[in-house]
Scaffold this active site. Structure first.
Site, PDB file in Angstrom:
ATOM      1  N   ARG A 107       0.837  -1.184   0.000  1.00 26.44           N
ATOM      2  CA  ARG A 107       0.000   0.000   0.000  1.00 26.44           C
ATOM      3  C   ARG A 107       0.874   1.236   0.000  1.00 26.44           C
ATOM      4  NH1 ARG A 107      -4.592   0.945   4.388  1.00 26.44           N
ATOM      5  NH2 ARG A 107      -2.941   0.256   5.745  1.00 26.44           N
ATOM      6  N   THR A 115      -0.928   7.593  -1.035  1.00 25.06           N
ATOM      7  CA  THR A 115      -2.207   7.535  -1.766  1.00 25.06           C
ATOM      8  C   THR A 115      -3.107   6.425  -1.211  1.00 25.06           C
ATOM      9  OG1 THR A 115      -1.336   5.919  -3.322  1.00 25.06           O
ATOM     10  CG2 THR A 115      -1.049   8.241  -3.903  1.00 25.06           C
ATOM     11  N   ASP A 133      -1.381  -3.803  12.555  1.00 26.45           N
ATOM     12  CA  ASP A 133      -0.936  -4.327  11.257  1.00 26.45           C
ATOM     13  C   ASP A 133      -0.890  -5.856  11.325  1.00 26.45           C
ATOM     14  OD1 ASP A 133       0.999  -3.227   8.677  1.00 26.45           O
ATOM     15  OD2 ASP A 133       1.019  -5.346   9.216  1.00 26.45           O
ATOM     16  N   ASP A 154       2.520  -7.504  10.390  1.00 30.27           N
ATOM     17  CA  ASP A 154       3.532  -7.347  11.444  1.00 30.27           C
ATOM     18  C   ASP A 154       3.244  -8.254  12.630  1.00 30.27           C
ATOM     19  OD1 ASP A 154       5.178  -5.550  10.211  1.00 30.27           O
ATOM     20  OD2 ASP A 154       4.232  -3.775  11.078  1.00 30.27           O
TER      21      ASP A 154
HETATM   22  N1  URA Z   1      -4.005  -3.792   7.103  1.00 30.04           N
HETATM   23  C1  URA Z   1      -3.740  -4.156   8.367  1.00 30.04           C
HETATM   24  O1  URA Z   1      -2.895  -5.012   8.596  1.00 30.04           O
HETATM   25  N2  URA Z   1      -4.398  -3.555   9.374  1.00 30.04           N
HETATM   26  C2  URA Z   1      -5.348  -2.631   9.170  1.00 30.04           C
HETATM   27  O2  URA Z   1      -5.930  -2.143  10.135  1.00 30.04           O
HETATM   28  C3  URA Z   1      -5.612  -2.264   7.821  1.00 30.04           C
HETATM   29  C4  URA Z   1      -4.938  -2.848   6.818  1.00 30.04           C
END
Ligand code: URA
Length: 223
Positions: free
Chosen positions: A111, A115, A212, A215
């Protein structure tokens, strides 16, 4: 934000174990190992629901005692699981354990932090599928956030010849924004999720969410 109505296309699973394991993965003190294990449990529940419309056929079977006809997955239907890298890998193993003959076709996007749009870096799908009408695709991503990478992945399979009716998007947590963007662009797409959360923050993270997912699955926090 528009209220999301559940329908036969937007399927939010109601199960006490979903609630239980969602609490585990939301908790910031859950270790990476416990997080991964809980994602697998949620993945099993989600995949079982997602594949419940796969067609079966009656085939002859010889038991140790007699011959009979018995239903199993239609051998003419090809199942594809498409995990979106990297967090989708958390669901791919359980999907593959449930249907070992399925093809696992990874797709990768990161991502753009400014943007929030997806940038492709990996695509393991063929340019075109033979007998596309006999294929069922299950796109796997634990987090349906803005919907940008989800829409790009559904669009990729449609470009490769798969009918949207034969594609299911599977996520653990979804933001209303992501559900709306997917269902506005692809009204016949089926979405299976464990929970629709409240909103997105300005960085495109789901609130309250779990942080995330990649992660937390792969223990790559910057300390
Ligand atoms: N991707 C993630 O890992 N967590 C989010 O909250 C949004 C996208």
């Amino acid at each position: 934000m528009e209220k999301i109505e559940e329908s036969n296309k937007i399927n939010v699973i109601k199960h006490p174990l979903c609630d239980h394991y969602l609490s585990v993965i939301r908790n910031k003190d859950t270790s990476a190992g416990e997080f991964k294990a809980a994602v697998r449990k949620l993945g099993t529940i989600l995949i079982l629901e997602a594949v419940k419309e796969l067609p079966t056929k009656s085939y002859p079977v010889q038991t140790p005692l007699a011959s009979c006809n018995s239903f199993s997955l239609d051998r003419d239907i090809k199942v594809i699981f498409a995990p979106i890298l990297r967090a989708g890998l958390g669901l791919a193993d359980v999907a593959s354990e449930l249907i070992p003959e399925a093809s696992i076709q990874h797709v990768g996007m990161y991502r753009d932090e400014i943007t929030l749009k997806p940038v492709w870096y990996y695509d393991k799908t063929p340019v075109e599928y033979d007998s596309a009408q006999n294929i069922r695709v299950f796109i796997l991503d634990p987090m349906l956030a803005t919907g940008n990478s989800a829409c790009a992945t559904v669009g990729l399979f449609i470009k490769r010849g798969i009918a949207v009716e034969n594609i299911t998007f599977v996520s653990i947590l979804s933001a209303p924004e992501g559900i709306l963007s997917l269902s506005n662009e692809f009204s016949k797409l089926r979405i299976v999720t464990a929970k629709i959360d409240e909103s997105l923050n300005s960085r495109g993270y789901i609130l309250p969410g779990l942080g995330d997912a990649g992660d937390r699955l792969f223990n790559t926090f910057e300390k």
